[in-house]
Enzyme design. Structure first.
Site, PDB file in Angstrom:
ATOM      1  N   TYR A  62       0.823  -1.221   0.000  1.00  0.00           N
ATOM      2  CA  TYR A  62       0.000   0.000   0.000  1.00  0.00           C
ATOM      3  C   TYR A  62       0.853   1.266   0.000  1.00  0.00           C
ATOM      4  CZ  TYR A  62      -4.533  -2.200   0.327  1.00  0.00           C
ATOM      5  OH  TYR A  62      -5.656  -2.881   0.034  1.00  0.00           O
TER       6      TYR A  62
ATOM      7  N   GLU B 167       0.875 -30.694   9.279  1.00  0.00           N
ATOM      8  CA  GLU B 167       0.649 -29.840   8.106  1.00  0.00           C
ATOM      9  C   GLU B 167      -0.224 -28.630   8.409  1.00  0.00           C
ATOM     10  OE1 GLU B 167       0.000 -32.010   4.540  1.00  0.00           O
ATOM     11  OE2 GLU B 167      -0.927 -30.340   3.498  1.00  0.00           O
TER      12      GLU B 167
END
Lengths: 379, 716
Positions: free
Chosen positions: A111, A207
């Protein structure tokens, strides 16, 4: 607050040296361009290539390393002009961040540099996906790590277990993190996180958060005296760096529990050897010692799983699996060749969660402990 | 089988046969009493006047419907006027006025009664010929000779008068002033279709020329420069009242005049359309570029511009700023050049171009002219072009005749042998000084005046021969500018400077356009059709005898020789367009490239300033310099295929007399964004950056190119 300030001033000293070096590199980059402009030379930045072709498998260290190839990013090249401008914009942003001694997220850097190009309707950046690779380019170009550029990523991944840390001066007891765990920050360098006390014997890395929740709820880390982490899929740099530090500094084995599919294998590969796009950081991130506990292709029969666990391999999966099998570090590993072939022969993949078909806590109470006991893992 | 032939049908049939063969039709005699006998039929078999024939078959002459009738009437009158002016060496001033005589008719009535008046400043017509010129079909000066002219048969204007008479009962009103010092003749005449002779109903003299009745039609016609006696010292005015329908768009009077103006840039044509247009299809002028209802200020500007360019003009030059203007409802097609087309010569037929029957007829005529005494040797030399004395003797020998053999003494076999010898002999091509092509300069002048494009190219082929008749093909194209970008190209066709408006697909020129591979010149072209793009294709055929497919002269017959020439001319223009387009694309790319660089340079300069404190403006200037230099290098260094260019093709185009580029109309150069780059149109005229550069070569002070000077406005 007062306590914190003093600590910060200590940090400052350490930071200053590094920051000065980084700043000098950025200014040098701008100077080269200015000079080229006045001398009518080529206006370009030389950027090490972050591509598969420029990664080298270091057999000795068992990690991926970046090669010496560099690409020239030229202003007067239609395909590169915009990226050239973006690189310069981000350089300026980073300089500002360092001077102000602030850190900023990838998104806010995006930004910060995003605006309309003067006199047009075109944006300097359209999406963050455009911005992030430019920052990675800068890391390799300046030879500075992301944290040295004062940029961090979102917190991702979590940790619980028998360990106590100091994070920016705050003591964190990872035994008492409730159900959410300690969120892994993106910067976990020794000046941010120190290991205070560790009793754990190993690290179990799973995971994703759902599996991690199962283990945390069952107090697996307590019963097995370990540290439990997850990386929300492909583990981010913060998570990988922390695992590496746990492995190297504390000597803890890293055991991975991932899905039995090409994606799971790839995550293991990244943890173990490092990734292509971040090959330049492999020495900080890769853990050649990491083990792959499961899920294994043989488990369908060995654990007597029902047909419900099967997910058919798609064409894409098969293609990916063959690619992974061809990676040099897997290619030389007979056990892995067998494992991948077995999965392909099965014709289906399996997720860690699917073990719930046996019993809710089968994975934490039977599967993992048994495998650990038998030291039945892939290396 | 027992049904009797209706008498009318039988009559008509026999009439046709009789007139066609010039003999009495032989009908089978029948033994049955009910059937016609040869005798009974013979009572009804009689000669018919051509006028009567055409009155019944008016579609053959282009009067098939009210709309076309109006157009044909205008066309015939204008053609005659232009021919007359040119033969007399007068720069044509032609005023066409169409008045609606039933302006109050209900809106549903599409057709109306119109008075078509065409006034020219030609040489006028001597009193004794008026009836013949306007009141007889197939009476004319043009039929019996091989000479290039607009009219051929002498049917046109009298047929228009006849049509008017049939539909309204009103005679033609003719003013003609052959002598500027004497009064004009005022004649009203009606044609008697039975006799093919005119009947004069009024025959008087008047000083009222040009007729003042047209000065009071509207505000614009009251202007002193409208029909001023100065411009019309001699001349002819023809007024015909007829049933017609006035409509704009394709095949309209507007289009005809517009195209006529393009092919005849030496003529000034003023058009006063009727106050009321038939309700539907109010299309714009087909080429869409009239300065419609210009405000007085704009007109003044227009004039100022004309004056300015008038000063710049070389005496024989072409003014690119001239354009069709519309003022208070009057359309003026201004004169684009002061040069008349060269005078054409009449020629004798070429031996290769005649048929056996014609040869026999020519021999008879020659015999008659010499009271039966002409020799073959003399006949060959006198009545043909390109037969030398030696060649004539050879022909005599070849057919076993003596040079002193009389034409009348030849056997039919010998005549036939002569005809065959003609076909095999190697003879020079017919003389070509009988042709007056429009010429590259004039083609460009005409197109520039009528079509607002950015690129013009013209090509004039060398004369060629079909059937022993010389002809010459010219082509011109106009591309880009304000032409519609995604439509099939428009083909405008001309024969001896007369626009052909109908039956496009039957025309040889149309086929030539389709057969030309426009894709080679960077244009789109669907298979078997016209190319697509902002393109106008003009084809002109000049010949002593244009082979039309019908009497209404709408399409050129498809002779291989003609089509081949047309294609070659189109290819020549196409190649130039291709060069231009390639260059244009490259410039577009370069402009885009430079645009990209320049866009980012500002950002980069600011970023560098933020990092090392260097002066942002200074860096900006340096980088800009570099960007310009680099894109300029790319301009000069490489062509399409990355080959090194030794010579700039674009420069070749600039040097080419057959090409005009109006770069201010080249839309691609006006970049959409960026304040650094303004179009030459907006800043050009005011601060003198835009210059009209002239080339004044000895004979070719013709082409002119409008271009923005200097390369520092960011465009070149």
């Amino acid at each position: 607050m007062a306590k914190k300030t003093t600590r910060k001033s200590q940090d400052d000293k350490r930071m200053k040296e590094r920051d000065k070096a980084t700043l000098a590199k950025i200014v040098a980059l701008a100077d080269t361009i200015t000079e080229a402009a006045f001398k009518h030379g080529d206006i370009s930045i030389s950027i090490p290539t972050r591509s598969r072709a420029n990664t080298i498998w270091n057999r000795k260290k068992r990690i991926l390393e970046m090669g010496d190839n560099k690409a020239s990013r030229e202003l007067f090249n239609l395909n590169q002009a915009k990226q050239f401008m973006q690189t310069m914009l981000h350089s300026a942003t980073i300089k500002e961040l360092i001077e102000a001694d602030k850190t900023s997220s990838l998104r806010s850097v995006f930004y910060k540099a995003k605006h309309t190009v003067a006199g047009t309707r075109e944006n300097t950046f359209d999406t963050q996906e455009e911005s992030d690779p430019i920052l990675e380019d800068l890391e390799v170009t300046l030879g500075a790590l992301r944290e040295e550029l004062h940029i961090f990523a979102e917190n991702r991944g979590a940790m619980v277990g028998n360990i106590t840390l100091i994070d920016k001066g705050d003591e964190i007891d990872c035994r008492r993190m409730g159900s959410g765990g300690y969120a892994l920050p993106s910067i976990v360098e020794p000046d941010v996180i120190e290991f205070k006390k560790c009793e754990a014997d190993f690290v179990l890395h799973v995971e994703k958060g759902t599996v991690w929740n199962r283990f945390n709820e069952d107090r697996f880390w307590e019963k097995n005296n370990c540290i439990l982490t997850h990386g929300a899929g492909q583990p981010p740099r913060g998570c990988r760096r922390l695992l590496q530090r746990l492995n190297q500094e504390l000597g803890l084995p890293i055991i991975c529990l991932l899905d039995c599919d090409p994606w799971g294998h790839y995550i293991y590969s990244v943890i173990k050897q490092g990734s292509i796009s971040l090959a330049f950081e492999s020495s900080r991130l890769a853990i050649p010692e990491a083990k792959f506990l499961g899920i294994r292709a043989k488990d369908y029969r060995e654990c007597d799983l029902s047909d419900a666990v099967k997910i058919d391999l798609k064409d894409n999966d098969i293609k990916r699996a063959k690619e992974i099998a061809a990676y040099p570090w897997f290619k030389e590993n007979k056990a892995w060749q067998k494992e991948i072939q077995h999965m392909l022969d099965n014709g289906f993949k399996m997720e860690v969660e699917s073990l719930i078909t046996k019993d809710i806590s089968y994975v934490t109470e039977v599967y993992v402990p048994e495998r650990l006991k038998k030291r039945d893992w892939l290396d | 089988m027992g049904i009797k032939n209706p008498p009318a049908l039988a009559e008509e049939k026999s009439l046709f046969e009789g007139s066609a063969r010039g003999e009495v039709a032989v009908t089978k005699s029948s033994s049955r009493p009910k059937r016609e006998t040869a005798e009974s039929m013979a009572t009804r078999q009689k000669d018919i006047a051509v006028s009567e024939f055409f009155a019944k078959n008016r579609h053959l002459l282009g009067f098939d419907n009210p709309r076309k009738a109006l157009l044909t009437a205008v066309k015939e009158a204008v053609d005659n006027s232009l021919d007359a002016c040119e033969e007399a060496g007068i720069l044509p001033n032609i005023t066409v006025i169409i008045e609606d005589l039933q302006p109050d008719r209900p809106a549903t009535t599409k057709h109306s009664r119109y008075r078509v008046t065409v006034i020219d400043n030609g040489p006028g017509i001597v009193r004794r010929q008026v009836e013949n010129v306007f009141g007889r079909l197939l009476f004319g000066s043009k039929f019996h000779r091989l000479k290039m002219s607009r009219g051929q048969q002498g049917i046109g204007i009298s047929a228009a008068g006849m049509y008017g008479l049939i539909t309204t009962g009103r005679p033609m009103v003719i003013h003609t002033r052959p002598n500027a010092k004497k009064p004009a003749h005022l004649i009203e005449l009606a044609m008697n279709t039975k006799t093919n002779r005119a009947e004069v109903t009024l025959d008087t003299e008047t000083e009222d020329f040009p007729p003042s009745q047209y000065k009071v039609l509207s505000a614009a016609t009251r202007a002193p420069d409208f029909l001023s006696p100065e411009d019309y010292r001699t001349g002819t005015s023809v007024a015909i009242e007829l049933e017609g329908r006035y409509q704009k768009g394709r095949g309209s009077v507007d289009e005809f005049l517009e195209l006529t103006a393009i092919a005849n840039p030496h003529a000034k044509i003023t058009f006063v359309p009727p106050s009321r247009v038939s309700a539907d299809e109010q299309e714009e002028l087909p080429l869409g570029d009239v300065a419609r209802d210009a405000t007085p200020a704009e007109l003044a500007e227009n004039q100022a511009e004309s004056v300015k360019s008038g000063e710049l003009l070389a005496p024989n030059g072409v003014d690119p700023t001239l354009t069709t203007i519309m003022k208070d409802g009057i359309i003026i097609f201004p004169r684009g050049t002061e040069e008349l087309p060269p005078e054409t010569k009449e020629i004798q037929p070429h031996p290769k171009g005649i048929e056996l029957g014609i040869l026999i007829q020519m021999m008879r005529d020659f015999e008659d002219a010499n009271r039966g005494g002409g020799t073959l040797y003399n006949f060959l030399q006198e009545r043909f072009s390109r037969i030398s004395a030696q060649r004539a003797a050879e022909f005599c020998r070849e057919i076993g005749a003596h040079t002193r053999t009389k034409v009348g003494d030849l056997t039919p076999k010998q005549v036939e042998q002569l005809f065959k010898s003609f076909q095999t002999a190697r003879l020079p091509a017919p003389p070509t000084d009988c042709l007056a092509p429009i010429g590259v300069r004039q083609l460009l002048a005409g197109l520039l005046k009528g079509v607002k494009a950015e690129f013009y190219a013209a090509s004039s082929r060398q004369p060629e021969v079909y059937r022993g008749r010389p002809f010459q093909i010219e082509a011109a194209i106009a591309f880009g500018g304000e032409l519609p970008p995604n439509e099939p190209a428009r083909v405008i066709r001309f024969a001896n400077r007369v626009p052909l408006l109908f039956q496009q697909s039957a025309c040889s020129s149309f086929k030539a356009v389709i057969e030309t591979g426009w894709r080679n010149y960077n244009l789109q072209q669907p298979r078997g059709s016209l190319p697509v793009g902002p393109l106008v294709i003009m084809i002109h055929m000049a010949s002593v005898w244009v082979p039309f497919t019908s009497e209404s002269k709408e399409a050129i017959a498809d002779y291989d020789e003609i089509r081949k020439e047309m294609k070659l001319a189109l290819m020549e223009c196409g190649r130039k367009l291709g060069t231009y387009l390639r260059k244009r694309q490259k410039m577009q790319r370069e402009a885009a490239r430079r645009d990209v660089f320049e866009r980012y340079i500002g950002e980069i300069a600011k970023a560098i300033n933020a990092i090392n404190g260097m002066d942002a403006d200074e860096i900006y200037q340096k980088l800009l310099e570099e960007a310009r230099k680099r894109t300029a290098i790319a301009d000069a260094r490489l062509d399409e295929n990355g080959q090194v260019i030794k010579k700039d093709e674009h420069e070749d185009l600039r040097q080419d007399d057959a090409v005009v580029m109006v770069e201010s109309r080249a839309a691609h150069l006006q970049l959409a964004e960026g304040s650094a780059t303004t179009s030459p149109d907006t800043n050009g005229v005011s601060d003198g950056e835009e210059k009209v550069s002239l080339k004044r070569k000895k004979k070719a002070a013709t082409t002119r190119k409008k271009r923005s000077a200097g390369g520092d406005n960011g465009l070149f």
